[in-house]
Design a protein around this motif. Structure first.
Motif, PDB file in Angstrom:
ATOM      1  N   LEU A 139      -9.943 -30.549  21.373  1.00 34.41           N
ATOM      2  CA  LEU A 139     -10.436 -29.971  22.618  1.00 34.41           C
ATOM      3  C   LEU A 139     -11.959 -29.885  22.625  1.00 34.41           C
ATOM      4  CD1 LEU A 139      -7.857 -27.071  23.110  1.00 34.41           C
ATOM      5  CD2 LEU A 139      -7.772 -29.404  24.033  1.00 34.41           C
ATOM      6  N   PHE A 140     -12.550 -29.510  21.493  1.00 34.56           N
ATOM      7  CA  PHE A 140     -14.006 -29.404  21.398  1.00 34.56           C
ATOM      8  C   PHE A 140     -14.664 -30.774  21.595  1.00 34.56           C
ATOM      9  CE2 PHE A 140     -13.980 -25.479  18.375  1.00 34.56           C
ATOM     10  CZ  PHE A 140     -13.596 -24.670  19.424  1.00 34.56           C
ATOM     11  N   ALA A 141     -14.077 -31.816  21.027  1.00 37.02           N
ATOM     12  CA  ALA A 141     -14.650 -33.153  21.180  1.00 37.02           C
ATOM     13  C   ALA A 141     -14.708 -33.536  22.658  1.00 37.02           C
ATOM     14  CB  ALA A 141     -13.838 -34.176  20.381  1.00 37.02           C
ATOM     15  N   ASP A 142     -13.653 -33.242  23.376  1.00 37.43           N
ATOM     16  CA  ASP A 142     -13.617 -33.529  24.812  1.00 37.43           C
ATOM     17  C   ASP A 142     -14.640 -32.676  25.559  1.00 37.43           C
ATOM     18  OD1 ASP A 142     -12.514 -34.615  27.330  1.00 37.43           O
ATOM     19  OD2 ASP A 142     -11.748 -32.577  27.578  1.00 37.43           O
ATOM     20  N   ALA A 143     -14.646 -31.370  25.300  1.00 36.31           N
ATOM     21  CA  ALA A 143     -15.582 -30.466  25.988  1.00 36.31           C
ATOM     22  C   ALA A 143     -17.027 -30.830  25.683  1.00 36.31           C
ATOM     23  CB  ALA A 143     -15.296 -29.020  25.586  1.00 36.31           C
ATOM     24  N   ASP A 144     -17.321 -31.090  24.426  1.00 36.30           N
ATOM     25  CA  ASP A 144     -18.691 -31.441  24.031  1.00 36.30           C
ATOM     26  C   ASP A 144     -19.128 -32.747  24.675  1.00 36.30           C
ATOM     27  OD1 ASP A 144     -18.673 -29.144  22.497  1.00 36.30           O
ATOM     28  OD2 ASP A 144     -18.417 -30.205  20.593  1.00 36.30           O
ATOM     29  N   GLY A 145     -18.208 -33.705  24.731  1.00 39.46           N
ATOM     30  CA  GLY A 145     -18.518 -34.988  25.353  1.00 39.46           C
ATOM     31  C   GLY A 145     -18.853 -34.848  26.833  1.00 39.46           C
ATOM     32  N   ARG A 146     -18.317 -33.825  27.461  1.00 41.24           N
ATOM     33  CA  ARG A 146     -18.588 -33.575  28.881  1.00 41.24           C
ATOM     34  C   ARG A 146     -19.644 -32.491  29.090  1.00 41.24           C
ATOM     35  NH1 ARG A 146     -13.387 -32.515  32.073  1.00 41.24           N
ATOM     36  NH2 ARG A 146     -12.579 -31.460  30.253  1.00 41.24           N
ATOM     37  N   GLY A 147     -20.163 -31.942  27.983  1.00 34.57           N
ATOM     38  CA  GLY A 147     -21.188 -30.911  28.074  1.00 34.57           C
ATOM     39  C   GLY A 147     -20.681 -29.601  28.647  1.00 34.57           C
ATOM     40  N   LEU A 148     -19.414 -29.259  28.374  1.00 33.67           N
ATOM     41  CA  LEU A 148     -18.804 -28.071  28.963  1.00 33.67           C
ATOM     42  C   LEU A 148     -18.582 -26.967  27.933  1.00 33.67           C
ATOM     43  CD1 LEU A 148     -16.067 -29.799  31.159  1.00 33.67           C
ATOM     44  CD2 LEU A 148     -18.283 -28.887  31.904  1.00 33.67           C
ATOM     45  N   SER A 149     -18.802 -25.741  28.352  1.00 30.91           N
ATOM     46  CA  SER A 149     -18.467 -24.590  27.515  1.00 30.91           C
ATOM     47  C   SER A 149     -16.965 -24.354  27.603  1.00 30.91           C
ATOM     48  CB  SER A 149     -19.224 -23.349  27.988  1.00 30.91           C
ATOM     49  OG  SER A 149     -18.812 -23.009  29.299  1.00 30.91           O
ATOM     50  N   MET A 150     -16.468 -23.557  26.667  1.00 25.34           N
ATOM     51  CA  MET A 150     -15.051 -23.217  26.672  1.00 25.34           C
ATOM     52  C   MET A 150     -14.918 -21.706  26.512  1.00 25.34           C
ATOM     53  SD  MET A 150     -12.003 -24.743  24.259  1.00 25.34           S
ATOM     54  CE  MET A 150     -12.523 -26.408  24.633  1.00 25.34           C
ATOM     55  N   ARG A 151     -14.097 -21.105  27.377  1.00 21.24           N
ATOM     56  CA  ARG A 151     -13.831 -19.671  27.312  1.00 21.24           C
ATOM     57  C   ARG A 151     -12.388 -19.453  26.881  1.00 21.24           C
ATOM     58  NH1 ARG A 151     -17.436 -20.553  30.875  1.00 21.24           N
ATOM     59  NH2 ARG A 151     -16.619 -20.893  32.937  1.00 21.24           N
ATOM     60  N   VAL A 152     -12.156 -18.296  26.257  1.00 24.34           N
ATOM     61  CA  VAL A 152     -10.806 -17.929  25.834  1.00 24.34           C
ATOM     62  C   VAL A 152     -10.720 -16.412  25.760  1.00 24.34           C
ATOM     63  CG1 VAL A 152     -11.275 -17.998  23.324  1.00 24.34           C
ATOM     64  CG2 VAL A 152      -8.962 -18.471  24.166  1.00 24.34           C
ATOM     65  N   GLY A 153      -9.536 -15.890  25.970  1.00 20.85           N
ATOM     66  CA  GLY A 153      -9.256 -14.473  25.778  1.00 20.85           C
ATOM     67  C   GLY A 153      -8.175 -14.340  24.728  1.00 20.85           C
ATOM     68  N   ALA A 154      -8.265 -13.286  23.922  1.00 18.15           N
ATOM     69  CA  ALA A 154      -7.272 -13.052  22.876  1.00 18.15           C
ATOM     70  C   ALA A 154      -6.846 -11.591  22.902  1.00 18.15           C
ATOM     71  CB  ALA A 154      -7.851 -13.411  21.512  1.00 18.15           C
ATOM     72  N   LEU A 155      -5.609 -11.366  22.629  1.00 18.03           N
ATOM     73  CA  LEU A 155      -5.062 -10.025  22.585  1.00 18.03           C
ATOM     74  C   LEU A 155      -5.751  -9.226  21.479  1.00 18.03           C
ATOM     75  CD1 LEU A 155      -2.748  -8.288  23.812  1.00 18.03           C
ATOM     76  CD2 LEU A 155      -1.332  -9.106  21.912  1.00 18.03           C
ATOM     77  N   LYS A 156      -6.159  -7.998  21.793  1.00 13.94           N
ATOM     78  CA  LYS A 156      -6.762  -7.140  20.780  1.00 13.94           C
ATOM     79  C   LYS A 156      -5.809  -6.996  19.592  1.00 13.94           C
ATOM     80  CE  LYS A 156      -9.850  -4.254  23.506  1.00 13.94           C
ATOM     81  NZ  LYS A 156     -10.132  -2.887  23.969  1.00 13.94           N
ATOM     82  N   LYS A 157      -6.381  -6.909  18.410  1.00 13.02           N
ATOM     83  CA  LYS A 157      -5.653  -6.743  17.142  1.00 13.02           C
ATOM     84  C   LYS A 157      -4.822  -7.962  16.763  1.00 13.02           C
ATOM     85  CE  LYS A 157      -5.500  -1.715  17.346  1.00 13.02           C
ATOM     86  NZ  LYS A 157      -4.672  -0.523  17.226  1.00 13.02           N
ATOM     87  N   SER A 158      -4.989  -9.070  17.491  1.00 13.75           N
ATOM     88  CA  SER A 158      -4.291 -10.303  17.155  1.00 13.75           C
ATOM     89  C   SER A 158      -5.117 -11.069  16.119  1.00 13.75           C
ATOM     90  CB  SER A 158      -4.123 -11.160  18.412  1.00 13.75           C
ATOM     91  OG  SER A 158      -3.725 -12.466  18.071  1.00 13.75           O
ATOM     92  N   ASP A 159      -4.415 -11.778  15.233  1.00 11.07           N
ATOM     93  CA  ASP A 159      -5.101 -12.618  14.254  1.00 11.07           C
ATOM     94  C   ASP A 159      -5.914 -13.715  14.932  1.00 11.07           C
ATOM     95  OD1 ASP A 159      -3.937 -11.126  12.227  1.00 11.07           O
ATOM     96  OD2 ASP A 159      -2.291 -12.542  11.916  1.00 11.07           O
ATOM     97  N   SER A 160      -5.585 -14.025  16.183  1.00  6.34           N
ATOM     98  CA  SER A 160      -6.308 -15.083  16.893  1.00  6.34           C
ATOM     99  C   SER A 160      -7.783 -14.734  17.084  1.00  6.34           C
ATOM    100  CB  SER A 160      -5.646 -15.399  18.231  1.00  6.34           C
ATOM    101  OG  SER A 160      -5.642 -14.264  19.059  1.00  6.34           O
ATOM    102  N   ASN A 161      -8.144 -13.467  17.075  1.00  5.32           N
ATOM    103  CA  ASN A 161      -9.547 -13.095  17.213  1.00  5.32           C
ATOM    104  C   ASN A 161     -10.377 -13.650  16.056  1.00  5.32           C
ATOM    105  OD1 ASN A 161      -9.781 -11.211  19.648  1.00  5.32           O
ATOM    106  ND2 ASN A 161      -7.973 -10.452  18.583  1.00  5.32           N
ATOM    107  N   ARG A 162      -9.903 -13.494  14.834  1.00  2.00           N
ATOM    108  CA  ARG A 162     -10.625 -14.068  13.680  1.00  2.00           C
ATOM    109  C   ARG A 162     -10.649 -15.592  13.773  1.00  2.00           C
ATOM    110  NH1 ARG A 162      -7.483 -10.383  11.268  1.00  2.00           N
ATOM    111  NH2 ARG A 162      -6.186 -11.939  10.236  1.00  2.00           N
ATOM    112  N   PHE A 163      -9.556 -16.171  14.214  1.00  2.00           N
ATOM    113  CA  PHE A 163      -9.453 -17.617  14.350  1.00  2.00           C
ATOM    114  C   PHE A 163     -10.536 -18.158  15.295  1.00  2.00           C
ATOM    115  CE2 PHE A 163      -7.642 -21.148  16.886  1.00  2.00           C
ATOM    116  CZ  PHE A 163      -7.445 -22.087  15.889  1.00  2.00           C
ATOM    117  N   TYR A 164     -10.671 -17.539  16.460  1.00  2.00           N
ATOM    118  CA  TYR A 164     -11.661 -18.024  17.423  1.00  2.00           C
ATOM    119  C   TYR A 164     -13.085 -17.800  16.922  1.00  2.00           C
ATOM    120  CZ  TYR A 164      -7.818 -18.840  20.614  1.00  2.00           C
ATOM    121  OH  TYR A 164      -6.658 -19.324  21.183  1.00  2.00           O
TER     122      TYR A 164
END
Length: 163
Positions: free
Chosen positions: A98-123
């Motif tokens: 996904l980053f390769a595609d976004a970077d190639g188009r010069g686009l930022s990427m936003r995301v939301g993660a549930l509080k206390k989820s392990d996904s916060n450290r991941f992002y």
């Protein structure tokens, strides 16, 4: 690991809801918000097959990702990997695509993660920076990577002589 992102179709929705519930159950239970009906309704209310890709590992669906154009950037609306497949680098490999595609188009990427989820450290590990939070979620953004800089031509040595 052989990952492929394959298009979803409208008929996949119920299977994707079940996968989302399976992937989020532990995090939602941790904050006392596990409700399979609500979890299904959120995905059902925003589902777009055109923006959804199955994550296939050696031909088996192990997750899915939803990436939507939003304003001048992209919204990573969902990224779920089945618990049995987590910890194997699948999420990181999907983000790299996904980053390769976004970077190639010069686009930022936003995301939301549930509080206390392990996904916060991941992002955070993958270059997202926190931009805010709400009662239940934490929000992040990742700017596009700068374009690769070309090597400058080295200056000719002048041995002290002035041009």
């Amino acid at each position: 690991m052989t990952l492929v992102l394959a298009p979803a179709v409208d008929a996949d929705l119920d299977d994707l809801i079940a996968l989302r519930i399976e992937a989020m159950r532990e995090s939602l239970e941790r904050i006392g918000r596990f409700d399979p009906v609500r979890a299904g309704e959120r995905l059902r209310g925003t589902f777009s097959a055109a923006c959804t890709r199955h994550i296939l590992d050696s031909g088996q669906r192990v997750g899915f990702v939803v990436l939507k154009q939003q304003g001048d950037g992209l919204l990573l609306d969902h990224l779920y990997v089945k618990p049995a497949s987590q910890g194997r680098g699948i999420g990181a490999a999907v983000l790299a695509l996904l980053f390769a595609d976004a970077d190639g188009r010069g686009l930022s990427m936003r995301v939301g993660a549930l509080k206390k989820s392990d996904s916060n450290r991941f992002y955070l590990r993958h270059g997202f920076a926190q931009t805010g939070e709400s009662e239940w979620d934490v929000y992040y953004v990742r700017p596009p990577a700068p374009p690769a800089t070309q090597l400058a031509t080295p200056l000719a040595k002048t041995n002290g002589a002035k041009a």
